[in-house]
Design a protein around this motif. Structure first.
Motif, PDB file in Angstrom:
ATOM      1  N   PHE A  66      46.389  47.679  48.357  1.00  0.00           N
ATOM      2  CA  PHE A  66      46.411  46.219  48.294  1.00  0.00           C
ATOM      3  C   PHE A  66      45.023  45.661  48.615  1.00  0.00           C
ATOM      4  O   PHE A  66      44.887  44.670  49.327  1.00  0.00           O
ATOM      5  CB  PHE A  66      47.463  45.659  49.253  1.00  0.00           C
ATOM      6  CG  PHE A  66      48.871  45.858  48.752  1.00  0.00           C
ATOM      7  CD1 PHE A  66      49.520  44.874  48.026  1.00  0.00           C
ATOM      8  CD2 PHE A  66      49.504  47.068  48.958  1.00  0.00           C
ATOM      9  CE1 PHE A  66      50.797  45.088  47.537  1.00  0.00           C
ATOM     10  CE2 PHE A  66      50.789  47.283  48.476  1.00  0.00           C
ATOM     11  CZ  PHE A  66      51.439  46.286  47.754  1.00  0.00           C
ATOM     12  N   LEU A  67      44.005  46.311  48.054  1.00  0.00           N
ATOM     13  CA  LEU A  67      42.655  45.794  48.184  1.00  0.00           C
ATOM     14  C   LEU A  67      42.390  44.772  47.080  1.00  0.00           C
ATOM     15  O   LEU A  67      43.061  44.761  46.044  1.00  0.00           O
ATOM     16  CB  LEU A  67      41.637  46.927  48.100  1.00  0.00           C
ATOM     17  CG  LEU A  67      41.738  48.004  49.182  1.00  0.00           C
ATOM     18  CD1 LEU A  67      40.600  49.010  49.017  1.00  0.00           C
ATOM     19  CD2 LEU A  67      41.728  47.408  50.576  1.00  0.00           C
ATOM     20  N   ARG A  68      41.423  43.930  47.306  1.00  0.00           N
ATOM     21  CA  ARG A  68      41.045  42.938  46.302  1.00  0.00           C
ATOM     22  C   ARG A  68      40.167  43.589  45.236  1.00  0.00           C
ATOM     23  O   ARG A  68      39.607  44.670  45.459  1.00  0.00           O
ATOM     24  CB  ARG A  68      40.313  41.780  46.981  1.00  0.00           C
ATOM     25  CG  ARG A  68      41.142  41.116  48.066  1.00  0.00           C
ATOM     26  CD  ARG A  68      40.332  40.130  48.863  1.00  0.00           C
ATOM     27  NE  ARG A  68      40.184  38.867  48.161  1.00  0.00           N
ATOM     28  CZ  ARG A  68      39.273  37.948  48.471  1.00  0.00           C
ATOM     29  NH1 ARG A  68      38.402  38.180  49.447  1.00  0.00           N
ATOM     30  NH2 ARG A  68      39.212  36.807  47.811  1.00  0.00           N
ATOM     31  N   SER A 117      42.057  50.658  43.450  1.00  0.00           N
ATOM     32  CA  SER A 117      40.639  50.360  43.656  1.00  0.00           C
ATOM     33  C   SER A 117      39.734  51.411  43.027  1.00  0.00           C
ATOM     34  O   SER A 117      38.556  51.136  42.760  1.00  0.00           O
ATOM     35  CB  SER A 117      40.344  50.240  45.154  1.00  0.00           C
ATOM     36  OG  SER A 117      40.642  51.442  45.829  1.00  0.00           O
ATOM     37  N   ALA A 118      40.251  52.617  42.760  1.00  0.00           N
ATOM     38  CA  ALA A 118      39.425  53.668  42.163  1.00  0.00           C
ATOM     39  C   ALA A 118      39.003  53.306  40.747  1.00  0.00           C
ATOM     40  O   ALA A 118      37.883  53.605  40.321  1.00  0.00           O
ATOM     41  CB  ALA A 118      40.167  55.001  42.177  1.00  0.00           C
ATOM     42  N   VAL A 119      39.904  52.662  40.009  1.00  0.00           N
ATOM     43  CA  VAL A 119      39.596  52.255  38.638  1.00  0.00           C
ATOM     44  C   VAL A 119      39.476  50.746  38.506  1.00  0.00           C
ATOM     45  O   VAL A 119      39.202  50.224  37.432  1.00  0.00           O
ATOM     46  CB  VAL A 119      40.659  52.795  37.649  1.00  0.00           C
ATOM     47  CG1 VAL A 119      40.613  54.310  37.619  1.00  0.00           C
ATOM     48  CG2 VAL A 119      42.052  52.323  38.019  1.00  0.00           C
ATOM     49  N   ASP A 120      39.725  50.042  39.621  1.00  0.00           N
ATOM     50  CA  ASP A 120      39.588  48.585  39.700  1.00  0.00           C
ATOM     51  C   ASP A 120      40.465  47.864  38.673  1.00  0.00           C
ATOM     52  O   ASP A 120      39.994  47.063  37.870  1.00  0.00           O
ATOM     53  CB  ASP A 120      38.121  48.176  39.520  1.00  0.00           C
ATOM     54  CG  ASP A 120      37.862  46.777  40.083  1.00  0.00           C
ATOM     55  OD1 ASP A 120      38.475  46.430  41.114  1.00  0.00           O
ATOM     56  OD2 ASP A 120      37.051  46.026  39.496  1.00  0.00           O
ATOM     57  N   ARG A 121      41.757  48.171  38.757  1.00  0.00           N
ATOM     58  CA  ARG A 121      42.708  47.456  37.920  1.00  0.00           C
ATOM     59  C   ARG A 121      44.084  47.533  38.572  1.00  0.00           C
ATOM     60  O   ARG A 121      44.322  48.339  39.473  1.00  0.00           O
ATOM     61  CB  ARG A 121      42.756  48.031  36.509  1.00  0.00           C
ATOM     62  CG  ARG A 121      43.325  49.429  36.419  1.00  0.00           C
ATOM     63  CD  ARG A 121      43.234  49.979  35.006  1.00  0.00           C
ATOM     64  NE  ARG A 121      43.780  51.323  34.909  1.00  0.00           N
ATOM     65  CZ  ARG A 121      43.497  52.168  33.937  1.00  0.00           C
ATOM     66  NH1 ARG A 121      42.666  51.816  32.962  1.00  0.00           N
ATOM     67  NH2 ARG A 121      44.038  53.374  33.913  1.00  0.00           N
ATOM     68  N   ALA A 122      44.982  46.693  38.105  1.00  0.00           N
ATOM     69  CA  ALA A 122      46.328  46.662  38.663  1.00  0.00           C
ATOM     70  C   ALA A 122      47.032  47.995  38.424  1.00  0.00           C
ATOM     71  O   ALA A 122      46.819  48.657  37.399  1.00  0.00           O
ATOM     72  CB  ALA A 122      47.127  45.527  38.035  1.00  0.00           C
ATOM     73  N   THR A 123      47.834  48.382  39.376  1.00  0.00           N
ATOM     74  CA  THR A 123      48.625  49.596  39.200  1.00  0.00           C
ATOM     75  C   THR A 123      49.787  49.317  38.255  1.00  0.00           C
ATOM     76  O   THR A 123      50.073  48.174  37.910  1.00  0.00           O
ATOM     77  CB  THR A 123      49.190  50.087  40.542  1.00  0.00           C
ATOM     78  OG1 THR A 123      50.165  49.146  41.002  1.00  0.00           O
ATOM     79  CG2 THR A 123      48.103  50.240  41.584  1.00  0.00           C
TER      80      THR A 123
END
Length: 209
Positions: A66-68, A117-123
């Motif tokens: 739940f990171l931005r 956050s690893a790929v910087d997109r919503a799961t």
């Protein structure tokens, strides 16, 4: 105050007993809070089966999911300790998707992960429903003192010297954030349970009078 050494297996059993005793018709939202070297995720994982054996449905959630987005986390650079402390966690998303639905009278319908956050997109996580009386086990760092709606907080405490020794070299820049956390949030005073883990192999429960 008394500090009582305890083995890791007995710590898990004692915490499971305490959490299972938090009875009621609603859910129990438990946070395992600690800097990465304290391995809060390991303790949270270890509590799952003992709580199920005690008749509780259990859901595991990691605050790291739940990171931005990176554009917001790194607005002031990739190694800004103040931003790391105040701006990285998507508190609104965590409350909306996890903690809020587990309020008394809530739906119990939870999204266990929001942002990769690893790929910087919503799961692409699917919603799950936690049975009434179930336990949410949320792990992460810097989670107390934010006003998050929680029912029980376990803080894994590590001295500043031990933290400096054990933190990964590429994460040394985060140390001022943890110092600020100790000064401002005072987690060792606000948590329901404090466990000292300067040596994670030999934890100790801090028992307040």
């Amino acid at each position: 105050m008394r500090v009582r050494p305890i083995s890791p297996p007995l710590l898990v059993e004692e915490l499971a007993d305490r959490i299972a005793a938090l009875s009621g018709t609603s859910w129990v939202r438990v946070v395992i809070d600690g800097a990465p070297p304290t391995r809060p995720e390991n303790l949270a994982d270890a509590l799952v089966d003992p709580l199920r054996l005690r008749g509780r449905d259990v859901l595991r959630v990691a605050a790291g999911d739940f990171l931005r987005p990176a554009s917001l986390r790194f607005e002031y650079g990739r190694e800004d300790p103040d931003a790391f402390y105040t701006d990285w966690l998507d508190e609104g998303g965590l409350v909306r998707e996890v903690l809020g639905p587990l309020e008394p009278g809530g739906s119990g319908r939870v999204l266990p992960a929001l942002w990769d956050s690893a790929v910087d997109r919503a799961t692409r996580a699917s919603y799950v429903t936690l049975a009434p009386g179930g336990v949410l086990l949320l792990d992460g760092a810097l989670l107390l003192g934010r006003g998050l709606p929680l029912d029980h907080a376990v803080h894994l405490s590590m001295s500043s010297a031990a933290l400096a020794r054990r933190v990964e070299p590429d994460q040394k820049w985060t140390l001022p954030a943890y110092e600020r956390y100790e000064d401002e949030a005072r987690p060792a005073l606000t948590a329901d349970v404090v466990v000292r883990v300067d040596d994670p192999r030999h934890p100790a429960l801090v028992e307040r009078s």
